[in-house]
Scaffold this active site. Structure first.
Site, short mmCIF file in Angstrom:
data_model
loop_
_atom_site.label_atom_id
_atom_site.label_comp_id
_atom_site.label_asym_id
_atom_site.label_seq_id
_atom_site.Cartn_x
_atom_site.Cartn_y
_atom_site.Cartn_z
N ARG A 59 -34.60 -12.30 9.94
CA ARG A 59 -35.71 -11.53 10.65
C ARG A 59 -37.16 -12.02 10.01
NH1 ARG A 59 -31.37 -8.17 10.69
NH2 ARG A 59 -31.99 -7.50 8.48
N GLU A 96 -24.35 -5.79 -4.06
CA GLU A 96 -23.65 -4.62 -4.79
C GLU A 96 -22.34 -5.09 -5.00
OE1 GLU A 96 -24.01 -1.60 -1.89
OE2 GLU A 96 -23.05 0.04 -3.44
P1 AMP Z 1 -32.06 -7.01 -0.35
O1 AMP Z 1 -31.83 -8.45 -1.10
O2 AMP Z 1 -31.15 -6.00 -1.11
O3 AMP Z 1 -33.68 -6.68 -0.98
O4 AMP Z 1 -32.11 -7.05 0.98
C1 AMP Z 1 -33.11 -7.50 1.77
C2 AMP Z 1 -32.41 -8.33 2.79
O5 AMP Z 1 -31.40 -7.65 3.59
C3 AMP Z 1 -33.47 -8.35 4.12
O6 AMP Z 1 -33.43 -9.66 4.63
C4 AMP Z 1 -33.21 -7.22 5.02
O7 AMP Z 1 -33.27 -7.78 6.21
C5 AMP Z 1 -31.84 -7.00 4.84
N1 AMP Z 1 -31.58 -5.59 4.56
C6 AMP Z 1 -31.17 -4.93 3.43
N2 AMP Z 1 -31.03 -3.58 3.38
C7 AMP Z 1 -31.51 -3.26 4.94
C8 AMP Z 1 -31.33 -2.11 5.76
N3 AMP Z 1 -31.13 -0.96 5.05
N4 AMP Z 1 -31.93 -2.33 6.87
C9 AMP Z 1 -32.14 -3.60 7.52
N5 AMP Z 1 -32.20 -4.42 6.71
C10 AMP Z 1 -31.61 -4.69 5.29
#
Ligand code: AMP
Length: 171
Positions: A59, A96
């Protein structure tokens, strides 16, 4: 910002139980909302001599590519492993449960390039933190990481280790 917030839909238990997925497809489908997001990014980085927008799969490609066009900057994709066809740098990061990786083409960036990293959402910061490391491997300068949504309670900014970051909507 209410206009944008109203077009982000919560999908409980997607892609797995316990996660509330922030679905940005209603925002993308609404002309005024999508334009507003890109306008905000474009205005914010307009006078910063940005050479490239780095977009994170998938995205981040949507917002990143539109912003790059507006900034007269190039677009560089950061992708999941095995997707980029040429030689790549790779960074592993913690999830996680387990680990994941992202890649960038080795010749995508050069020392001194000024870069904005864009993704739709900052959650734990693992993905964006890894993207920062990929950009730093090339000795390029990260002007800022820009996100449409930030889940503040997950403290993702801490993983960005002082790299400036900006989000339009916070939860
Ligand atoms: P993180 O690495 O945990 O910061 O996750 C970020 C990536 O995962 C981004 O590319 C987001 O598009 C996706 N992502 C993580 N959590 C969500 C969520 N609750 N809703 C939508 N996309 C998420």
């Amino acid at each position: 910002m209410k206009e944008l917030r109203d077009r982000i839909r919560d999908i409980p238990d997607f892609p797995k139980k316990g996660i509330i997925f922030k679905d940005i497809t209603p925002l993308l489908a609404d002309v005024s909302s999508f334009q507003k997001v890109v306008d905000i990014f474009a205005k914010r980085y307009a006078n910063q001599s940005i050479d490239y927008v780095v977009g994170i799969e998938s995205r981040g490609f949507i917002f990143g590519a539109a912003t790059a066009y507006r900034l007269d900057a190039g677009f560089i994709p950061v992708r999941k492993p095995g997707k980029l066809p040429y030689e790549t740098h790779r960074v592993d990061y913690e999830l996680e449960y387990g680990t994941d990786s992202i890649e960038i083409h080795v010749d995508a960036l050069h020392e001194g390039n000024r870069v904005v990293i864009i993704d739709d959402l900052l959650a734990t910061g693992g993905t964006a933190g890894a993207a920062c490391q990929l950009v730093q491997k090339a000795k390029a300068t990260i002007v800022e990481c820009g996100f449409v949504v930030e889940l503040e309670f997950l403290k993702g900014r801490e993983k960005l280790k002082g790299t400036p970051s900006f989000s339009l909507i916070q939860y």
